[in-house]
Design an enzyme around this catalytic site. Sequence first.
Site: not given
Length: 817
Positions: A224-226, A228
């Site tokens: 995931s993006d941070w 996210g």
Amino acid sequence: MTSTIDDLIDAMTLEEQVSLLSGEDFWSLPAVERLGTGKLRVTDGPNGARGGGGLVGGVKATAFPVGISLGATWNVELLHEVGAALAEDTKSKNAHMLLAPTVNIQRSVTNGRNFECYSEDPILTAELAVAYIGGLQENGIAATIKHFAGNESEIERTTMSSQIDERSLREVYLIPFEWAVKKAGTKGVMTAYNKVNGTYASEHNWLLTEVLRGEWGFDGIVMSDWFGSHSTAPTVNAGLDLEMPGPPRDRGEKLVAAVEAGEVSRDTIRGRVRSILSVMEWTGALNDHRPFQERAEDRPEHRRLIRRAGAEGMVLLKNQNILPLAPGQRVAVIGPNAKAAQIMGGGSSQLNPHYRVSPWQGLVEALGEEALSYAPGCGNNRFEPLLQAPLTVEFFDNRTLEGPVVATETIQAAETFWVGAVADGKIPATYFSARLTGQFTPERSGTHRVGIASAGLARVFVNGRLIADAWTNWTKGRTFFEEGCDEVVGEIELEAGKPANITIDFATKDHSVLGLAALRMGIGLPLGADDITHAAAIASEADVALVFIGRNGEWDTEGSDLPEIALPGDQNALVAAIAEANPKTVVVLQSGGPVEMPWIDRVAGLVQAWYPGQEAGNAIADVLTGAAEPGGRLPQTFPVRWSDNPAFSQDPLVYPGQDGRVEYREGLLVGYRHYDNHGIDPLFPFGFGLSYTSFAYDNLTIDRSRIAAAAVNVTLDVRNTGDRAGSTVVQLYITPDNPPLKRPQKELKAFAKVALEPGESRRASFDLDARAFSYFDVDAQLWVAAPGNYTLTVATDAVTPIASERVTLTERVEQRP
């Protein structure tokens, strides 16, 4: 998969398996100490390996040119070199994966993160990404291509749904990711924050499992993006291996409970863990037990590479026999970016560079200070000028600035991000307060503006008086990745040379999505009309006037789109005044994308310099003096006005989005395709760029021996007809004459960067396969090269053909995705 990894998974408890599916902290995964595994560590990119520090401060790192600057080089070999150098820098930060490259398409000219992306075109983006990933991974560092998929705007990006039809996804937005998997073997893919057609990218089964793993064969880590990731079972079941950062929010005990409740199968967990361990084994992290240590390595070979790459990305857009500068001239150096080293954009790609070279410093080194004169003319800041002074920070273990001070530190400027923990790890970065104290000494007397923006509550006192209050009525705005307020500004009279005491109070508040705390405080005396008049007077006394204008990382930044593409502040008025005072005016533009240029007919020269990394000023001086060629060609179309852009619409659903949706109604007509199909003349076309030499192109030849498989080879002779070494970019576009369904007028399918000495010739060669002729048939789920006539056009940019030939496909050729 090796039996070693399967044996390791077998030996783990469910809790240990689950522990590997989320971060331990902001940048690393936990070790399974009982079994002796190491830790996988990642670091942010893509224009440098920042390491484990925050977005400002921390261990120094090497600042390479940003994505659009590298995109402008059109040089795959150079991107491979940059990737290899970044692998070395990543190792210096004791990390195993670099969170790069960024390959989202430049759909809109106002996207705040365009500077981080390569191009508006999927093929140019894909070719460069493959080379960059190759440079990284051939040197043992795993790439993490991002953001998968549909993240072409920063407006409400953590909740917005990008509504994109499948054909446009396949033919435009997914191609760089597909090539990264199939051609470069990327070890990592990062999901986007946004939703795609109503489903969060981090839990999008079609994207992550059916397409990425099933069709393309990806076998690395999907992370995931941070912050996210938004769920437990849905993300794991959809194909998201890793939730970042840690400690876990949606996994950990929640995921163990989901497995025990039958919401996630143990086989699914095993598959996710296997992905993690396979990359750990490939990078060596599995057995990496070295003490964690980050090093600041300022390598001479990196300096040289950045300087060369920065110059090669610069695009000469206009030159009326004024560049390169003739020796012995008096040069006026004007503008807000003249003495400011604009080396990178804003957001998560920021880092603490080893050094910054401004254009002024580069020109002093090249020409001598005695040949130069200077005036700023005007400002271009989005915020008030950052307070650059030591500040003492006192931390409190509460949100009320009460009780004992639990830790103290000193920062060198009034801008800071707190993530994970603060106060030497004693307090979580989501729950604390702090008081910052320092001084500001004005250079001039007058009414100073004081600004504060914060992800959290903040207020600024000057000499004990409350001047800027972002505490009492804090309102969410467009700073700090949309977790912060817009800048709140107050005014105070200050006397030159008399220090003013500055106090900043800060307290965290509940965050929306991203768990961070941050503030930025600025103070300054605005420039006015008299400053433009003074700059014009300086210019009138010089032989040549160089005007350094554009934007900076406050405008071109993650978390905030641009409000427009007009130059901020009084820069248009400044250029007009300088051009009036001296007809030999050259504009040097630094921005992360196009700007409107009402003054373009009044200046003699124009160089687009982008944000070229820590050697910015030296690379700019090299191009202006002719020590280096401006080797760039535009990777994005520059429109005359913002309203010419493909995503511009009176309907907010098209851009910037409405009610949580943004509709990509232009479909395939992104970038130059839009201008072609709508008959709109750009200010400067895609692929455009001038040179200090000249070229001739001859003998276009097409080998049709493999035409039955919809494959051809195209060759062309290129000769340097000038008296200087230089390079050109030969671009190959394909136009279907009568396609069975609507297609763009032409599409870039191949290109070659050709560097030649004076009088030298070389034959450029392009191999086109069936995919180059194909569209995606959504109903049949096939790539189809349809029978018919296709015009192959070799060009120097999207509107300037060199030669063309027609080929005829007699058979329908189909390929599985």
